[in-house]
Scaffold this motif. Structure first.
Motif, PDB file in Angstrom:
ATOM      1  N   ALA A 261       0.900  -0.932  -0.046  1.00  0.00           N
ATOM      2  CA  ALA A 261      -0.014   0.422  -0.002  1.00  0.00           C
ATOM      3  C   ALA A 261       1.063   1.340  -0.176  1.00  0.00           C
ATOM      4  CB  ALA A 261      -0.955  -0.046   1.286  1.00  0.00           C
ATOM      5  N   PRO A 262       0.448   2.163  -1.002  1.00  0.00           N
ATOM      6  CA  PRO A 262       1.190   3.390  -0.593  1.00  0.00           C
ATOM      7  C   PRO A 262       1.526   3.759   0.690  1.00  0.00           C
ATOM      8  CG  PRO A 262      -1.036   3.636  -2.042  1.00  0.00           C
ATOM      9  CD  PRO A 262      -0.738   2.415  -1.389  1.00  0.00           C
ATOM     10  N   GLU A 263       0.588   3.930   1.897  1.00  0.00           N
ATOM     11  CA  GLU A 263       0.978   4.287   3.047  1.00  0.00           C
ATOM     12  C   GLU A 263       2.229   3.382   3.834  1.00  0.00           C
ATOM     13  OE1 GLU A 263      -2.260   3.504   2.011  1.00  0.00           O
ATOM     14  OE2 GLU A 263      -3.544   5.163   2.650  1.00  0.00           O
ATOM     15  N   HIS A 264       2.082   2.323   3.428  1.00  0.00           N
ATOM     16  CA  HIS A 264       3.109   1.125   4.152  1.00  0.00           C
ATOM     17  C   HIS A 264       4.445   1.997   4.380  1.00  0.00           C
ATOM     18  CE1 HIS A 264       5.176  -2.530   5.237  1.00  0.00           C
ATOM     19  NE2 HIS A 264       3.991  -3.157   4.634  1.00  0.00           N
ATOM     20  N   PRO A 265       4.607   1.732   6.235  1.00  0.00           N
ATOM     21  CA  PRO A 265       5.550   2.303   6.853  1.00  0.00           C
ATOM     22  C   PRO A 265       7.455   1.705   5.886  1.00  0.00           C
ATOM     23  CG  PRO A 265       4.639   0.979   7.417  1.00  0.00           C
ATOM     24  CD  PRO A 265       3.634   1.042   6.989  1.00  0.00           C
ATOM     25  N   MET A 266       7.482   0.775   5.973  1.00  0.00           N
ATOM     26  CA  MET A 266       8.387   0.289   5.316  1.00  0.00           C
ATOM     27  C   MET A 266       9.073   0.965   3.884  1.00  0.00           C
ATOM     28  SD  MET A 266       8.836  -3.688   6.494  1.00  0.00           S
ATOM     29  CE  MET A 266       9.764  -4.330   5.120  1.00  0.00           C
ATOM     30  N   LEU A 267       7.828   1.401   3.363  1.00  0.00           N
ATOM     31  CA  LEU A 267       8.248   1.838   2.292  1.00  0.00           C
ATOM     32  C   LEU A 267      10.187   2.635   1.657  1.00  0.00           C
ATOM     33  CD1 LEU A 267       7.013   1.360  -0.710  1.00  0.00           C
ATOM     34  CD2 LEU A 267       5.208   2.758  -0.995  1.00  0.00           C
ATOM     35  N   LYS A 268       9.362   4.123   2.262  1.00  0.00           N
ATOM     36  CA  LYS A 268      10.346   5.073   2.273  1.00  0.00           C
ATOM     37  C   LYS A 268      11.714   4.637   2.669  1.00  0.00           C
ATOM     38  CE  LYS A 268       7.553   9.269   3.544  1.00  0.00           C
ATOM     39  NZ  LYS A 268       7.533   9.505   4.595  1.00  0.00           N
ATOM     40  N   ASP A 269      11.474   3.718   3.549  1.00  0.00           N
ATOM     41  CA  ASP A 269      13.160   3.177   3.798  1.00  0.00           C
ATOM     42  C   ASP A 269      14.263   1.963   2.800  1.00  0.00           C
ATOM     43  OD1 ASP A 269      13.558   4.138   6.513  1.00  0.00           O
ATOM     44  OD2 ASP A 269      12.261   2.965   6.940  1.00  0.00           O
ATOM     45  N   LEU A 270      12.503   1.168   2.373  1.00  0.00           N
ATOM     46  CA  LEU A 270      13.485  -0.021   1.120  1.00  0.00           C
ATOM     47  C   LEU A 270      13.976   0.723   0.178  1.00  0.00           C
ATOM     48  CD1 LEU A 270      12.428  -2.438   1.741  1.00  0.00           C
ATOM     49  CD2 LEU A 270       9.712  -2.364   0.301  1.00  0.00           C
ATOM     50  N   VAL A 271      13.029   2.504  -0.253  1.00  0.00           N
ATOM     51  CA  VAL A 271      14.013   2.709  -1.843  1.00  0.00           C
ATOM     52  C   VAL A 271      14.334   3.457  -1.818  1.00  0.00           C
ATOM     53  CG1 VAL A 271      11.516   2.511  -2.859  1.00  0.00           C
ATOM     54  CG2 VAL A 271      11.751   4.164  -1.313  1.00  0.00           C
ATOM     55  N   ARG A 272      15.285   4.212  -0.488  1.00  0.00           N
ATOM     56  CA  ARG A 272      15.535   5.167  -0.042  1.00  0.00           C
ATOM     57  C   ARG A 272      17.556   4.580  -0.691  1.00  0.00           C
ATOM     58  NH1 ARG A 272      15.725   6.039   5.899  1.00  0.00           N
ATOM     59  NH2 ARG A 272      13.809   7.019   5.382  1.00  0.00           N
ATOM     60  N   VAL A 328      -3.707  -1.730  -3.059  1.00  0.00           N
ATOM     61  CA  VAL A 328      -3.441  -2.026  -1.869  1.00  0.00           C
ATOM     62  C   VAL A 328      -3.930  -1.411  -0.745  1.00  0.00           C
ATOM     63  CG1 VAL A 328      -1.626  -3.324  -0.292  1.00  0.00           C
ATOM     64  CG2 VAL A 328      -1.400  -3.925  -2.695  1.00  0.00           C
ATOM     65  N   LEU A 329      -5.283  -1.508   0.601  1.00  0.00           N
ATOM     66  CA  LEU A 329      -6.050  -0.631   1.509  1.00  0.00           C
ATOM     67  C   LEU A 329      -4.601  -1.192   2.822  1.00  0.00           C
ATOM     68  CD1 LEU A 329      -8.563  -2.049   1.095  1.00  0.00           C
ATOM     69  CD2 LEU A 329      -8.138  -0.438   0.061  1.00  0.00           C
ATOM     70  N   PHE A 330      -3.717  -0.225   2.589  1.00  0.00           N
ATOM     71  CA  PHE A 330      -2.868   0.087   3.912  1.00  0.00           C
ATOM     72  C   PHE A 330      -4.189  -0.556   5.582  1.00  0.00           C
ATOM     73  CE2 PHE A 330      -1.187   2.671   7.950  1.00  0.00           C
ATOM     74  CZ  PHE A 330      -0.403   2.082   7.956  1.00  0.00           C
ATOM     75  N   ASP A 331      -5.383  -0.146   5.520  1.00  0.00           N
ATOM     76  CA  ASP A 331      -5.685  -0.291   6.959  1.00  0.00           C
ATOM     77  C   ASP A 331      -6.495  -2.295   7.089  1.00  0.00           C
ATOM     78  OD1 ASP A 331      -7.526   0.615   5.006  1.00  0.00           O
ATOM     79  OD2 ASP A 331      -7.865   2.343   6.681  1.00  0.00           O
TER      80      ASP A 331
END
Length: 858
Positions: A261-272, A328-331
């Motif tokens: 989901a776009p809101e997924h908390p791991m996303l930012k770290d993953l693509v850094r 993909v739904l975050f909640d």
RNA sequence: GCCGGAGUGGUGAAACUGGUAGACGCGCUGGACUCAAAAUCCAGUGGUACUUUGUACCGUGUCGGUUCGAUUCCGACCUCCGGCACCA
């Protein structure tokens, strides 16, 4: 003497009020009956929907009272809410002032309808005496972890400076500022942990036999329980793992990519630092801008972006790409899904769009799936392939075995998931109950100590012309001292969702004056649960679900003994009317259309469909006008007569006339014969009667039987009223055609007319009180025991039996009521018309249903 | 798409466990009362056909089935209303 509804209704309403007729007290020696209608929002004046709802309730309340029950029938006001703030800004007044003015007017309207409320129990949820207890319960919930704060995404309008509810977002813009795009904003919000009770609430849906099945179905769907598994996918080149929730762990060997989901908390770290970082972040930003309603609508195209990272399918050990996708739904679940394109149509579409590979892991019995040739996902059953040691097993049987295997390998576990989410109760609004929390820089989040309750909503505030809550701009409210360290601190300026108030008002009616706590245990235990709840179907999910949740919370805190607040639920239909419009002036109010022409331009009026009365369609009828013209009794009667309660009611002026006409007929039948009736006793059922009085006596008791059953068993007031109409028709036929009733007839007449008056009294309480008193009777009809029919009176000598030949109606015969089978058969076979249709054909069989019919098969 | 609910005269609706389809109301038609009108009262009112007294046939969304008999039970479909809907 003419029927003057206004005079009669005023007279009795005064009498009821002066004698406190509707006051009710707890009485352990009498059986209680708690009848409740959904309380109204004080929007200004009552509308037809209220009138219908409360009329239905009033009939039942009055009926139960006449049956000897101790009836609680209260009324109050759902008085917090946004409309008050909007009205205040528009009219340059204060929400409280506006609300209380509306309450005063609407109370007078309800009294004018003659509803039997115990007004001493009236409550308004905006009263600190009410909402302070809600704050107390909040503190207890906070202590138990049932109220908590978390970050969430909300619809935010920058111009209003406030959060918008789903229904206030129109085409992605603010309903009040059509040029203002709604943004998804991350915000701290208070939540009630309704999910902690999801299982209990779901389970007890099966134990609510008094609720309509469709409401229970809606609640079950809303809770949306599913069984599945959490599976952990290690991220390639990292220590991290991604959890996914799936109900199809049997297809885990076929998972060939992963979606976040776009809101997924791991996303930012993953693509850094990856090449894809910019593209992914842009995609996330773009997607989150679209409000969630649009984003998840079916016309929105599924799309996604590759993150540049891979994770490892723990079943196959294979590296699979990670995508971020808008669908993909975050909640729901874990906010990430494993994609199995060969066996899920949505994943299949996504895979084809982005050129991702498929792996078939389920082969159906009758065809051979080919990964390259497939034109759609195969979602049916079959045997597992490409699935290691599970190959050859039936996929449904493998569900459990694969779950066990995941657990034993430490890569996943079985779980139950709910669609239901915790209840966000934070509102960035003024006109609501303040959340009793203080923020201190040193001590953090500190609950307001119980002794400092209530946290009063300040009344001397200036409303902000462009909307938004004034509380965050009101230092006298938010500036406070920390209860723990005494340092400077700031109050929570959010208020509670108004659904919190409506989740327990029915408990408070039992003891609205109680000051030692939210609920007086003795009185609440006497009255609760509500025996019959009546309201619109539009509250089938939220209000009723929240109430079921809050009831359990109060139970677990020891305030209540019951788990379910409402034993029986009746959902009444909407009040509808056809729309009228003019080509140039659009929708017209009923009085803007005269004789099929627009009152302004004379153009022909176009009739639209019959739809729910609403201001926007202008197909509204003001109850007040109807009451002024016909009286409350006529309006009440039409609401009940035109259709059964659960169906929609089509408002029809001519139908109202019909009801008015009927009441006039009843009035005349009594008043025109008043001297003879008053001079006569009521027939006591003793001795033989001659016709037509014998039939009339029988009809009277049949009517009592029918009306009682119609009200008691199924709330079909329309047929109950019809039955009394039939009785009145019989009476006037006899008076019109028959001989002067005389000494034998008048007592039967009086019995019939008095029965009609009593039976009609819950429906039309004013006219019946007047007639009752004109007939020389003392006391109020509410004190008259509900009539019982006499079985002997129903007995008949002869019955009409239908004669059929081959199932077709051919003739009828009058036979004695106790006529036996053989005799009936003989009578049928000797009937002239039956013989004509039998003709020369041999009789194969004769079916005899005593008292009903004979069917001759040839 | 899934889950509920509903389809009956000109019209709002009845028919409660398979047994007289259309109670009751509205509308309409005719009549009485009236100088007239309103109000009120009385009669008629599902469709078609005929020999118009009456009789026959058809008729509860469509098509089938079960049954002596189906608005009611079963199967398929159509339409409308409500809810949910990318739910992993």
């Amino acid at each position: 003497m003419k029927y003057d509804a206004q005079r009669v209704e005023a007279k009795w309403q005064t009498q009821w009020e002066e004698t406190d007729l509707f006051k009710v007290h707890e009485d352990p020696d009498r059986e209680k009956y708690y009848l409740l209608e959904m309380f109204p929002y004080p929007s200004g004046k009552i509308h037809m929907g209220h009138v219908r709802n409360y009329t239905i309730g009033d009939v039942v309340a009055r009926y139960k009272r006449m049956c000897g029950k101790n009836v609680l029938h209260p009324m109050g006001w759902d008085a917090f809410g946004l409309p008050a703030e909007n009205a205040a800004i528009e009219n340059n007044t204060h929400p409280g002032e506006w609300t209380y003015r509306n309450i005063d007017y609407m109370r007078s309207q309800l009294k004018r309808m003659g509803f039997s409320y115990d007004w001493d129990r009236e409550l308004a949820t905006c009263d600190p005496d009410y909402y302070q207890w809600e704050q107390l319960v909040f503190l207890k919930m906070y202590e138990k972890g049932l109220a908590y704060k978390k970050k969430t995404h909300v619809n935010w309008c920058d111009k209003c400076q406030t959060v918008l509810a789903k229904e206030q977002v129109e085409n992605g813009c603010c309903w009040r500022h059509q040029d203002q795009e709604v943004v998804l904003k991350e915000m701290d919000s208070w939540f009630f942990k309704i999910t902690a009770y999801a299982e209990e609430i779901l389970e007890q849906c099966d134990r609510l036999p008094g609720w309509p099945e469709r409401v229970l179905t809606m609640q079950r769907n809303w809770i949306g329980k599913s069984r599945g598994a959490i599976i952990r996918f290690p991220v390639a080149g990292s220590e991290e793992q991604v959890e996914v929730y799936t109900t199809r762990q049997d297809t885990v060997f076929g998972a060939t990519f992963m979606c976040f989901a776009p809101e997924h908390p791991m996303l930012k770290d993953l693509v850094r630092g990856t090449e894809q970082e910019r593209e992914v972040l842009e995609f996330v930003e773009r997607t989150l801008k679209v409000d969630s309603y649009i984003r998840t609508a079916d016309f929105t195209v599924k799309e996604g972006v590759f993150t540049g990272r891979y994770c490892i399918n723990p079943a196959t050990g294979e590296e699979i790409p990670i995508f971020v996708a808008n669908f993909v739904l975050f909640d729901y679940g874990t906010g990430a899904v494993m994609a199995v394109p060969a066996h899920d149509q949505r994943d299949f579409d996504f895979a084809r769009k982005y050129g991702l590979r498929l792996r078939v892991v389920i082969q159906p019995e009758d065809e051979k799936l080919d990964e390259d040739a497939m034109t759609g996902a195969y979602e049916g059953e079959g045997r597992l392939v490409n699935s290691g040691s599970f190959n050859g097993q039936k996929n449904l049987e493998a569900l459990d075995r694969i779950a066990e295997w995941l657990e034993s390998e430490g890569i996943g576990h079985r779980t139950v998931n709910y669609r239901l989410r915790d209840w966000n109760i934070s509102r960035q609004r003024y006109w609501g109950a303040p959340i009793p929390i203080i923020y201190c820089d040193a001590c953090g989040t500190v609950p307001v100590p119980e002794k400092d309750l209530p946290v009063l909503l300040p009344m001397d505030v200036e409303m902000r012309s462009h909307g938004g809550s004034p509380l965050p701009f009101e230092p006298s409210f938010y500036e406070t001292a920390c209860p723990r360290c005494g340092g400077a601190a700031r109050r929570e300026t959010d208020t509670m969702d108004t659904f919190v108030e409506s989740s327990w008002y029915f408990d408070r009616y039992a003891c609205p004056d109680y000051r030692q706590g939210p609920l007086d245990p003795a009185r609440v235990s006497y009255w609760m649960p509500v025996d019959q709840y009546i309201g619109g179907i539009e509250h089938a999910i939220l209000h009723l679900l929240y109430s079921r949740f809050y009831t359990r919370v109060l139970r677990d805190f020891g305030y209540l003994e019951v788990s379910e607040p409402f034993t029986n639920l009746l959902t009444q239909g909407m009040v509808c009317k056809e729309t009228q419009s003019c080509p140039t002036h659009g929708y017209l109010f009923p009085d803007e259309a005269k004789d099929g022409r627009c009152a302004r331009c004379g153009d022909e009026v176009v009739l639209g469909g019959t739809v729910k009365m609403s201001k926007s369609k202008r197909n509204v009828i003001d109850p007040q006008e109807m009451v002024d013209r016909y009286g409350a009794d006529t309006v009440r009667m039409f609401c009940l007569f035109a259709s059964p309660p659960e169906r929609d009611l089509e408002w029809n002026e001519q139908g109202v006339e019909g009801s008015y006409r009927f009441l006039n007929r009843v009035w005349r039948l009594v008043t025109d014969n008043l001297d003879a009736l008053k001079a006569s006793a009521v027939f006591d059922g003793e001795g033989e009667l001659a016709e037509p009085f014998r039939s009339l006596h029988r009809k009277t008791h049949r009517t009592i039987q029918k009306v009682t059953a119609d009200i008691e068993d199924r709330f079909h007031f329309n047929t109950a009223v019809s039955a009394v109409m039939e009785l009145m028709n019989d009476i006037s036929r006899i008076l019109g055609e028959g001989p002067e009733p005389g000494e034998e007839g008048w007592p039967v007449m009086r019995e019939a007319l008095e029965a009609a008056v009593v039976l009609l009294s819950p429906v039309v309480p004013h006219i019946t009180e007047e007639l009752w008193s004109l007939l020389g009777r003392e006391g109020n009809l509410l004190g008259v025991p509900w009539p019982r029919y006499r079985r002997e009176a129903l007995e008949v000598d002869t019955r009409t039996v239908v004669l059929q030949v081959n199932g077709k109606l051919r003739s009828r015969v009058e036979v004695r009521a106790d006529c036996g089978r053989e005799e009936l058969e003989k009578a049928a076979l000797s009937d002239e018309r039956v013989r004509k249709f039998i003709g020369e054909k041999p009789v194969k069989k004769v079916i005899v249903v005593p008292n009903k019919l004979v069917n001759v098969v040839v």
